[in-house]
Design an enzyme around this catalytic site. Structure first.
Site, PDB file in Angstrom:
ATOM      1  N   PHE A 137       0.858  -1.193   0.000  1.00 42.62           N
ATOM      2  CA  PHE A 137       0.000   0.000   0.000  1.00 42.62           C
ATOM      3  C   PHE A 137       0.887   1.233   0.000  1.00 42.62           C
ATOM      4  O   PHE A 137       1.728   1.399   0.881  1.00 42.62           O
ATOM      5  CB  PHE A 137      -0.914   0.020   1.234  1.00 42.62           C
ATOM      6  N   ASP A 221       9.434   3.110   1.228  1.00 42.60           N
ATOM      7  CA  ASP A 221       8.286   3.813   1.782  1.00 42.60           C
ATOM      8  C   ASP A 221       8.319   3.670   3.299  1.00 42.60           C
ATOM      9  O   ASP A 221       7.995   2.621   3.847  1.00 42.60           O
ATOM     10  CB  ASP A 221       7.006   3.204   1.201  1.00 42.60           C
ATOM     11  N   LYS A 250       3.193  10.878   8.243  1.00 45.01           N
ATOM     12  CA  LYS A 250       2.596  10.417   9.493  1.00 45.01           C
ATOM     13  C   LYS A 250       3.319  10.945  10.735  1.00 45.01           C
ATOM     14  O   LYS A 250       3.161  12.094  11.115  1.00 45.01           O
ATOM     15  CB  LYS A 250       2.518   8.885   9.505  1.00 45.01           C
TER      16      LYS A 250
END
Length: 410
Positions: A137, A221, A250
């Site tokens: 993802f 990532d 985040k």
């Protein structure tokens, strides 16, 4: 707004891109949240690995207040001290050396969009292929969705941006897929949305060697794994490698929306004026807050705390002795609790009833991503509340209550 009317408001006014909201939270402090009725919850999700230093931390509050009262935004025609300070800090923490560079956006998806463009700039016409993992993802924009190896997410939006191929996350699969026409390999060090699934032992070291041999970029990532969550500043550092680029978001902002692409070595020279941009990316307010959050993580040694507390949580879960639990995955304070039945939705719902916030990464995995600030008190409380939630679901199973994914989450 009454205890029930907010649900009607949400159903009427918000786009239905997510399911029904589970609660209306009005206040937070540390690892605790309060709903509109004044009920307290232990937050072991932290906004999905976002609130790295907890809710309403004095450092966060002071940074927002001070910078908002000074300078919030001037556009990228100009620089600001906080932008330059954060870029230098991220380079130091990532270990890029002097040749590294930082591009700022507003989210993880924007960071990965920039990384996608970086791969295209590197590849040109001679390297049209980009490799990514099945079940990975990387975001929900059209570019990052093309990198996301989940066909059910892509299907409503076909056709995808071309050129991306999905492989199993094994060294053998990478060896077979790699050639000199590959521009980049995108890697999640831990596949969070797939159930907090770690890569095979030694994969990142092998991937670094294979991509370097073929002249492809290795792009990692770190949106969910970065900012100290796994017990290192960035998860790639556990493997002792140097990637060509990483994406972060985040936890670096501690609740303020910000993302970044950090480049290493020759990859730092690929962008040139006009190839990418963002109106709000790198604004003074966001970069000041992120720099303060990272400074707090560093000064309070929360990276080490993540490693210690993660192990403590694993031991606490094991000590519960639930027949539902099949062990834990992940590193540091990114933990996936594997279940023997597809009832993660039911466990999450039961946990909320008992005053604990966690989430279901998939039907058989409960994900934990608490603030990096947690200690003994919070972990003891978590163990008690999670044991109660598991017991609730165990009793339902013994009573032959339907436990398909749809029924368990109803």
């Amino acid at each position: 707004m009454t205890a029930d009317s907010w649900k009607d408001d949400a159903q009427r006014d918000l786009v239905r891109n997510v399911g029904e909201r589970a609660a209306l939270f009005v206040r937070g402090e540390g690892a605790a949240l309060w709903d509109a009725e004044g009920r307290r919850y232990l937050d072991f999700l932290a906004g999905i690995a976002v609130n790295s230093i907890g809710h309403a931390h004095p450092t966060f509050v002071e940074a927002v207040s001070r910078q908002a009262a000074t300078l919030a935004h001037v556009s990228n025609f100009f620089a600001t001290p906080s932008q330059l300070e954060l870029a230098a800090r991220l380079k130091r923490l990532a270990g890029t050396g002097p040749d590294g560079r930082v591009y700022f956006g507003n989210s993880g998806a924007e960071a990965n969009e920039a990384a996608f463009k970086l791969a295209r700039l590197h590849g040109g016409a001679d390297r049209p292929r980009i490799l990514a993992f099945k079940d990975a993802f990387h975001g929900r924009t059209m570019g990052t969705l093309a990198l996301t190896g989940k066909p059910y997410m892509q299907e409503p939006f076909l056709p995808m941006v071309p050129g991306v191929e999905f492989i199993d996350s094994t060294v053998e699969a990478l060896e077979q897929a790699m050639d000199d026409r590959v521009a980049a390999l995108f890697v999640e060090p831990i596949k969070g949305e797939a159930g907090v699934v770690e890569l095979p032992e030694g994969f990142l070291r092998a991937a670094r060697e294979i991509t370097a041999r073929h002249g492809a970029l290795l792009i990692v990532d770190e949106i969910q794994t970065g900012a100290g969550r796994t017990g290192a500043w960035f998860a790639f550092q556990h493997a002792g490698i140097t990637p060509d680029a990483i994406t972060v978001a985040k936890g670096i902002g501690g609740g303020f929306p910000i993302g970044a692409l950090i480049t290493f070595g020759a990859a730092s020279e690929l962008f040139y004026p006009g190839t990418h941009g963002s109106t709000f990316g790198g604004n003074a307010l966001g970069t000041a807050v992120a720099s303060a959050v990272l400074g707090e993580i560093e000064s309070a040694d929360l990276v080490a705390n993540a490693a210690v507390r993660g192990q403590q949580i694993r031991e606490a879960v094991a000590a519960i002795g639930s027949p539902l639990v099949d062990g834990c995955r992940g590193q540091g304070l990114l933990i996936g609790i594997a279940l023997r039945h597809p009832v993660a939705g039911a466990v999450v719902a039961a946990a909320q009833e008992h005053g604990l916030i966690v989430n279901a990464a998939n039907d058989s995995t409960v994900r934990l991503a608490p603030p990096l600030t947690i200690g003994d008190v919070e972990i003891d409380e978590f163990a008690d509340l999670f044991a109660r939630a598991l017991s609730t679901v165990e009793q339902a199973l013994l009573l032959d209550v339907p436990t398909t994914p749809e029924e368990a989450s109803a």
